[in-house]
Design an enzyme around this catalytic site. Structure first.
Site, mmCIF file in Angstrom:
data_model
loop_
_atom_site.group_PDB
_atom_site.id
_atom_site.type_symbol
_atom_site.label_atom_id
_atom_site.label_comp_id
_atom_site.label_asym_id
_atom_site.label_seq_id
_atom_site.Cartn_x
_atom_site.Cartn_y
_atom_site.Cartn_z
ATOM 1 N N LYS A 176 -2.325 7.047 -11.855
ATOM 2 C CA LYS A 176 -0.870 6.948 -11.605
ATOM 3 C C LYS A 176 -0.442 5.486 -11.634
ATOM 4 O O LYS A 176 0.636 5.151 -12.141
ATOM 5 C CB LYS A 176 -0.534 7.594 -10.250
ATOM 6 C CG LYS A 176 0.921 7.427 -9.795
ATOM 7 C CD LYS A 176 1.834 8.518 -10.312
ATOM 8 C CE LYS A 176 3.318 8.295 -10.039
ATOM 9 N NZ LYS A 176 3.761 8.575 -8.692
ATOM 10 N N GLY A 179 9.042 6.280 7.081
ATOM 11 C CA GLY A 179 9.759 5.771 5.917
ATOM 12 C C GLY A 179 10.447 6.962 5.281
ATOM 13 O O GLY A 179 9.853 7.680 4.472
HETATM 14 P P1 NAD Z 1 12.717 4.251 -0.467
HETATM 15 O O1 NAD Z 1 13.022 2.796 -0.521
HETATM 16 O O2 NAD Z 1 13.761 5.228 -0.870
HETATM 17 O O3 NAD Z 1 12.234 4.638 1.011
HETATM 18 C C1 NAD Z 1 11.534 3.798 1.872
HETATM 19 C C2 NAD Z 1 12.176 3.938 3.248
HETATM 20 O O4 NAD Z 1 11.361 3.293 4.212
HETATM 21 C C3 NAD Z 1 13.563 3.291 3.328
HETATM 22 O O5 NAD Z 1 14.524 4.245 3.756
HETATM 23 C C4 NAD Z 1 13.378 2.163 4.340
HETATM 24 O O6 NAD Z 1 14.521 1.966 5.161
HETATM 25 C C5 NAD Z 1 12.205 2.681 5.157
HETATM 26 N N1 NAD Z 1 11.429 1.610 5.810
HETATM 27 C C6 NAD Z 1 10.740 0.612 5.223
HETATM 28 N N2 NAD Z 1 10.111 -0.154 6.140
HETATM 29 C C7 NAD Z 1 10.403 0.380 7.333
HETATM 30 C C8 NAD Z 1 10.043 0.060 8.666
HETATM 31 N N3 NAD Z 1 9.235 -0.973 8.989
HETATM 32 N N4 NAD Z 1 10.545 0.826 9.664
HETATM 33 C C9 NAD Z 1 11.338 1.876 9.377
HETATM 34 N N5 NAD Z 1 11.710 2.239 8.146
HETATM 35 C C10 NAD Z 1 11.242 1.503 7.132
HETATM 36 O O7 NAD Z 1 11.381 4.451 -1.339
HETATM 37 P P2 NAD Z 1 10.871 5.785 -2.062
HETATM 38 O O8 NAD Z 1 11.473 5.875 -3.408
HETATM 39 O O9 NAD Z 1 10.969 6.932 -1.135
HETATM 40 O O10 NAD Z 1 9.335 5.392 -2.306
HETATM 41 C C11 NAD Z 1 8.374 5.383 -1.276
HETATM 42 C C12 NAD Z 1 6.988 5.237 -1.914
HETATM 43 O O11 NAD Z 1 6.725 6.391 -2.736
HETATM 44 C C13 NAD Z 1 6.839 4.029 -2.839
HETATM 45 O O12 NAD Z 1 5.526 3.544 -2.810
HETATM 46 C C14 NAD Z 1 7.140 4.611 -4.221
HETATM 47 O O13 NAD Z 1 6.578 3.854 -5.275
HETATM 48 C C15 NAD Z 1 6.480 5.969 -4.079
HETATM 49 N N6 NAD Z 1 6.988 7.013 -4.976
HETATM 50 C C16 NAD Z 1 8.332 7.151 -5.181
HETATM 51 C C17 NAD Z 1 8.774 8.158 -6.014
HETATM 52 C C18 NAD Z 1 10.256 8.419 -6.229
HETATM 53 O O14 NAD Z 1 10.603 9.234 -7.101
HETATM 54 N N7 NAD Z 1 11.160 7.829 -5.453
HETATM 55 C C19 NAD Z 1 7.849 8.995 -6.654
HETATM 56 C C20 NAD Z 1 6.489 8.842 -6.403
HETATM 57 C C21 NAD Z 1 6.070 7.829 -5.552
#
Ligand code: NAD
Length: 307
Positions: free
Chosen positions: A184, A7
């Site tokens: 968190k 991901g």
């Molecule tokens: P995002 O949506 O930017 O990234 C997720 C990625 O996973 C996407 O690019 C999507 O295409 C890919 N994906 C999903 N299912 C897939 C599959 N089956 N096969 C291949 N690729 C797949 O999300 P994010 O913001 O990076 O967040 C990820 C996690 O981290 C979440 O749980 C979020 O709450 C947590 N988080 C995010 C942040 C932030 O600042 N963005 C901070 C702390 C925690």
């Protein structure tokens, strides 16, 4: 070490980029076509605190073949089961799997695919954003805590924490990570969902008369359900942590606001307030705030026809 990022959206790009600086091999996994094409053709563009474009391999999870030493999960919570299914081919008997997703209960899902002694659970306060396909925006500093789910296998968790610290991701091996995961989740469960529903910044929520009262009621529900599950939570300390965080992030729209209001994407509500309501129902604990918030977010997803 061969590290896969399962991901490679905003957070996956941050972790993949920083780990690639340590000399470990990194392979990004994602299924977003334009993102894959852009990174394959032009590299991963990083802006924000650093400006750089790096060459990193990226492919779909089902195309990966080399056995992983470490897989870092970074899908959204509702995408996790499909990802775990799709990475089966790169999981060997010694492959460690680290989960840093926001939300509660992911260990129960991961156990269905990965043996307990290879699971590392964690929580991070790093942030990241995506500007478009192949372009991550990285600002600010963070840290993370992680723990091996099998107490006999602490050494593996410590090695991963050392590697992440070498990547300047500042990881601490935590002998009791669950309370930190819940803490968190309290931040997400108080600010994310309410700011998304009220279409406001964190500062605006906390400046309203009812905002802070609502936040305390939600935290109380998280605490009584967590405690009933055997997670030791200090309500007073969590309230202080959430209020301190609200001051630092006053001008921000939280990520659920970005998902629901700005980008019309499905939210992780079922793994935050929804998880507390579901767990509470099983334990005979009523959680009316978490239930109503979950229902309102789902209603909004339906009204916006988000699938
Ligand atoms: P995002 O949506 O930017 O990234 C997720 C990625 O996973 C996407 O690019 C999507 O295409 C890919 N994906 C999903 N299912 C897939 C599959 N089956 N096969 C291949 N690729 C797949 O999300 P994010 O913001 O990076 O967040 C990820 C996690 O981290 C979440 O749980 C979020 O709450 C947590 N988080 C995010 C942040 C932030 O600042 N963005 C901070 C702390 C925690």
């Amino acid at each position: 070490m061969l590290v896969y990022i399962a991901g490679s959206g905003a957070m996956g790009c941050r972790f993949g980029y920083q780990i690639s600086k340590t000399g470990n091999d990194v392979i990004l996994l994602d299924n977003w076509e334009e993102h894959i094409k852009s990174i394959q053709e032009n590299g991963l563009k990083i802006t924000g605190d650093v400006e750089e474009t790096v060459k990193l391999p990226i492919m779909k999870p089902t195309e990966a073949t080399k056995e992983a030493d470490l897989i870092i999960l970074f899908t959204k919570a509702m995408q996790l089961p499909q990802m775990l299914q799709d990475i089966k081919g790169i999981i060997g008997s010694e492959t460690k799997v680290l989960c840093l997703l926001n939300g509660l209960g992911h260990e129960e899902v991961i156990r269905q695919y990965i043996p307990e002694h290879n699971i590392l659970m964690g929580v991070t306060v790093w942030t990241a954003g995506l500007e478009g396909p192949g372009h991550a925006h990285l600002q600010g500093v963070g840290a993370l805590n992680l723990q091996s789910m099998d107490p006999e296998n602490q050494e593996a968790g410590r090695q991963v924490a050392d590697m992440l610290t070498e990547a300047k991701l500042f990881a601490t091996y935590d002998e009791n990570v669950l309370p930190n995961i819940w803490r968190k989740a309290c931040v997400n469960g108080t600010m994310n969902s309410t700011c998304a529903l009220l279409d406001c910044t964190i500062g605006e929520l906390f400046a309203s008369e009812d905002g802070p009262k609502m936040v305390k009621e939600i935290i109380h529900e998280f605490v009584i359900v967590g405690e009933a599950e055997g997670v030791s939570l200090n309500e007073e300390e969590i309230v202080k942590y959430v209020f301190d965080t609200s001051v630092k992030a006053a001008h921000h729209y939280p990520s659920m606001h970005q998902d629901l209001v700005q980008n019309h994407r499905l939210t992780e509500i079922d793994f935050i307030n929804g998880a507390v309501n579901t767990k509470g129902a099983k334990l005979g604990i009523d959680t009316p705030y978490c239930r109503l918030i979950t229902q309102l977010v789902h209603a909004k997803e339906e009204i916006l026809k988000i699938k």
